[in-house]
Enzyme design. Structure first.
Site, mmCIF file in Angstrom:
data_model
loop_
_atom_site.group_PDB
_atom_site.id
_atom_site.type_symbol
_atom_site.label_atom_id
_atom_site.label_comp_id
_atom_site.label_asym_id
_atom_site.label_seq_id
_atom_site.Cartn_x
_atom_site.Cartn_y
_atom_site.Cartn_z
ATOM 1 N N ASP A 352 55.029 5.976 55.274
ATOM 2 C CA ASP A 352 54.631 6.627 56.983
ATOM 3 C C ASP A 352 53.661 7.841 56.615
ATOM 4 O OD1 ASP A 352 55.137 6.956 59.423
ATOM 5 O OD2 ASP A 352 55.714 9.421 59.105
ATOM 6 N N GLU A 389 50.551 2.800 55.280
ATOM 7 C CA GLU A 389 50.673 2.980 56.988
ATOM 8 C C GLU A 389 49.344 3.760 57.534
ATOM 9 O OE1 GLU A 389 52.189 4.439 61.393
ATOM 10 O OE2 GLU A 389 52.903 5.960 59.499
#
Length: 707
Positions: A352, A389
């Site tokens: 993330d 990401e």
């Protein structure tokens, strides 16, 4: 001899953070550079609110504090109190009244909510809170790390064959009728044979689990009767989230997670974890004091220091950023990753806001920075699946799609947005659509990245579901309690004429056609396909594109309702991809002619049968094109995003025969009897909003056309 053995263990464990169980007791070690003293507090699992002992730790080398407590067993609960200066302006926030979690805890006991007693007031004129939160604070648990893995073997599926299926551990089985009620929504529920059979029958190869590290429910959500369902609010980088376990005992929770991984491997599925190392649940200076802030706020977090004091660098939108460029933070992240690979046996990670983790000591994204360099040379981590990401927020260098080095793969946000725009009917999107279809060589090729660098996705947990993407022109997040202000406004979505559910047969047919066309695009594009759980079943979030706080029917898979046609189409498309290596390419297209086939690896076709030329690609009104893919046999994909049917002249001569493989215009897309065999040079009508795939079933194809 016994004394020598104890001394050797003491030396070994005093340099290794965490709680280490031995036959004689437990070695405790924790890091803090600026503390003046650290206490270990012991608690009984049967009565976790009562402290049963307190030991002052000894300071050793490398700012590690340690103690050995004889006689302790697995399941022992504990926490720490760190003493030191209260100087928030210098990023020193010591408060011995707050019980701290072990940053290396393998399990955490207690209800993970941000209750008021966890907070410490900060700012000018504030002093550390006097309330002792020991009785109600979360506790770390000592865990026996032994586990019988038997004949467990990782599937080790190559990237070219990988299909990622993103799911939430709880949401996936919470309503599953074939999973026993007590196991629904748990690690054991995911490991249940009925859940695994569904995944195998579907045809995916890897489950990507939304955060399973122990996380905290935010106080502002609890006050609204909501929770942090997605779990991007970590407090335990080594501990599986306790509320996802069917077992109450911390030791059993860890084993349940391992059982899940073992069961997935036995079913041929890889396990990829969505990990949140970019920030912690402690938030900004107003947040709770749980671990990093209490042990060494100055070293664990990124700060700005100026004449006014220190401020957290908030490049995550969550109040803080873990300093993964500094020794303690970097070591913790790497140790955590290695633990999940070596002891929990997961097969990879999706990071993330990976740009934050990859920032250097100057807080700048750096491909040669500390974290990316450490992972690249690590003999364990460099061998597992790594997905970035490739963005964070609030800085000039936040968007880094295409910038991560090997062996990283990236979630390709450009693919998502472009494919959505194309099928939504946006003018001028055709040329870029073709680039994304071909693996985004313009993004990855310049850095010598392989064609499988792109993780291609249409939807993810963050945003609309696939059904909502073609059912809502606007977000509908009222249930989140923020007056619909939260969530992205740029979704490239359409409603097909009616906002939300409808009984209009024409609208529902169009929505089904668009979903099939987007899925067909995903599974024939160069790159690694990524599917969001439930899209294959027609799952809806009722227009909510930010359901992070919805631990209810909005987010859970509804196993009592299914779009059977979409489910069957997804299974057939995944089987089609497996059967045809030309749609699992490991190299970019180059347009060069291949002697084995007498064809270029890809040729772009105009509707009149000629080759599509550069200027025609950029015609803003273009709605159709064809892609001839060299293979055994050659195949052609005909795309029509327009509102009207379009004629296509098929390549080749009358001696060639093209047979239909699928047509997304039909709900039974693989029912090829609906399209009779067609000769080369003949006209085929492609319906609106659809993709047709045909294969050469007779004759030899040669291309002599030129622009």
């Amino acid at each position: 001899m016994e004394k020598c053995r104890m001394s050797a263990n003491l030396a070994r464990f005093a340099s290794t953070p965490g709680a280490h169980l031995t036959p004689d007791g437990v070695h405790f070690t924790v890091f803090s550079r600026h503390a003046t003293a650290v206490d270990l507090c012991l608690y009984n699992a049967a009565s976790p609110g009562r402290e049963t002992g307190r030991i002052r730790l000894t300071r050793g080398e490398r700012d590690l504090w340690y103690a050995f407590v004889p006689g302790l067993k697995s399941g022992q609960l504990y926490g720490y109190r760190a003493h030191g200066p209260w100087m928030p302006q210098n990023a020193l926030r010591y408060n011995a009244n707050k019980l701290l979690l072990d940053p290396y805890a393998l399990a955490i006991s207690g209800k993970p909510d941000a209750r008021a007693s966890m907070h410490t007031p900060t700012g000018p004129g504030f002093f550390p809170g006097a309330h002792d939160n020991g009785p109600e604070a979360l506790k770390s648990a000592v865990i026996d790390r032994d586990y019988d893995w038997g004949d467990d073997k990782a599937p080790n599926i190559p990237w070219r064959d990988t299909v990622v299926y993103e799911m939430h551990v709880k949401g996936f089985t919470r309503t599953h009728p074939d999973v026993p009620a007590k196991l629904r929504g748990t690690y054991a529920g995911l490991a249940h044979p009925s859940a695994l059979k569904y995944l195998k029958d579907l045809g995916v190869t890897a489950v990507q689990l939304l955060p399973v590290h122990q996380h905290l429910d935010d106080q502002f959500l609890i006050e609204k009767g909501l929770t942090n369902y997605w779990g991007y609010n970590t407090i335990g980088f080594f501990a599986p989230h306790n509320e996802f376990a069917s077992a109450a005992d911390p030791q059993a929770q860890v084993r349940e997670f391992k059982d899940m991984v073992k069961a997935c491997h036995a079913a041929g599925l890889e396990v990829i974890l969505d990990v949140v190392y970019n920030h912690s649940a402690e938030g900004d200076e107003r947040g709770p004091m749980l671990m990093f802030r209490g042990f060494d706020d100055r070293l664990y977090y990124r700060h700005d220091f100026d004449e006014h004091g220190s401020n957290y660098i908030n490049i995550t939108g969550c109040g803080n950023a873990v300093d993964s460029a500094n020794g303690p933070g970097l070591k913790l992240v790497l140790d955590s990753l290695r633990y999940w690979v070596t002891e929990m046996r997961v097969d990879g990670f999706r990071f993330d806001l990976a740009v934050t983790v990859a920032r250097d000591e100057k807080d700048e994204f750096n491909v040669n920075g500390q974290f990316l360099t450490a992972v690249a040379q690590d003999p364990i981590l460099s061998q597992v699946k790594l997905i970035a990401e490739p963005w964070d927020i609030m800085r000039f260098d936040s968007y880094q799609v295409g910038a991560f080095p090997e062996p990283w793969r990236e979630l390709n946000g450009k693919y998502r947005d472009t494919v959505r725009r194309f099928w939504a009917g946006d003018e001028g999107s055709t040329a870029e659509f073709a680039k994304r279809f071909c693996g985004s060589q313009d993004v990855y090729g310049g850095n010598q990245r392989p064609a499988l660098s792109s993780i291609n996705f249409l939807t993810s947990h963050d945003g609309f579901t696939l059904l909502d993407l073609v059912s809502y022109a606007s977000k509908h997040n009222e249930a989140n309690g923020e007056e619909n202000r939260d969530g992205d406004n740029a979704n490239h979505s359409i409603s097909c004429g009616v906002e939300g559910p409808t009984n209009d047969l024409r609208v529902n047919r169009l929505r089904g056609r668009l979903r099939r066309s987007m899925f067909a695009t995903l599974l024939t594009s160069v790159g690694v396909p990524f599917i969001t759980a439930g899209d294959e079943r027609g799952r809806t979030q009722k227009g909510n594109n930010n359901a992070y706080c919805q631990d209810n029917e909005i987010s859970w898979l509804d196993w009592n309702t299914v779009d059977a046609e979409m489910l069957e189409f997804t299974r057939q498309m995944l089987a089609f991809r497996r059967a045809h290596p030309e749609f699992r390419r490991t190299e970019f297209f180059d347009g060069q002619w291949t002697p084995a086939t007498g064809l270029p690896d890809v040729a772009w076709l105009e509707g009149n049968g000629s080759l599509l030329c550069h200027d025609e690609w950029h015609d803003p009104a273009r709605t159709t094109f064809g892609a001839l893919i060299a293979g055994k046999p050659p195949m052609v994909l005909l795309f029509n995003r327009g509102d009207l049917p379009a004629p296509f002249i098929l390549p080749g001569t009358a001696g060639c025969t093209w047979s239909a493989v699928f047509d997304t215009a039909n709900s039974q897309s693989f029912d090829t009897q609906k399209i009779p065999p067609t000769a080369g040079g003949a006209n085929l009508t492609v319906n609106s909003h659809s993709v047709v795939c045909l294969k050469l079933s007779a004759g030899i194809l040669g291309l002599t056309m030129a622009c």
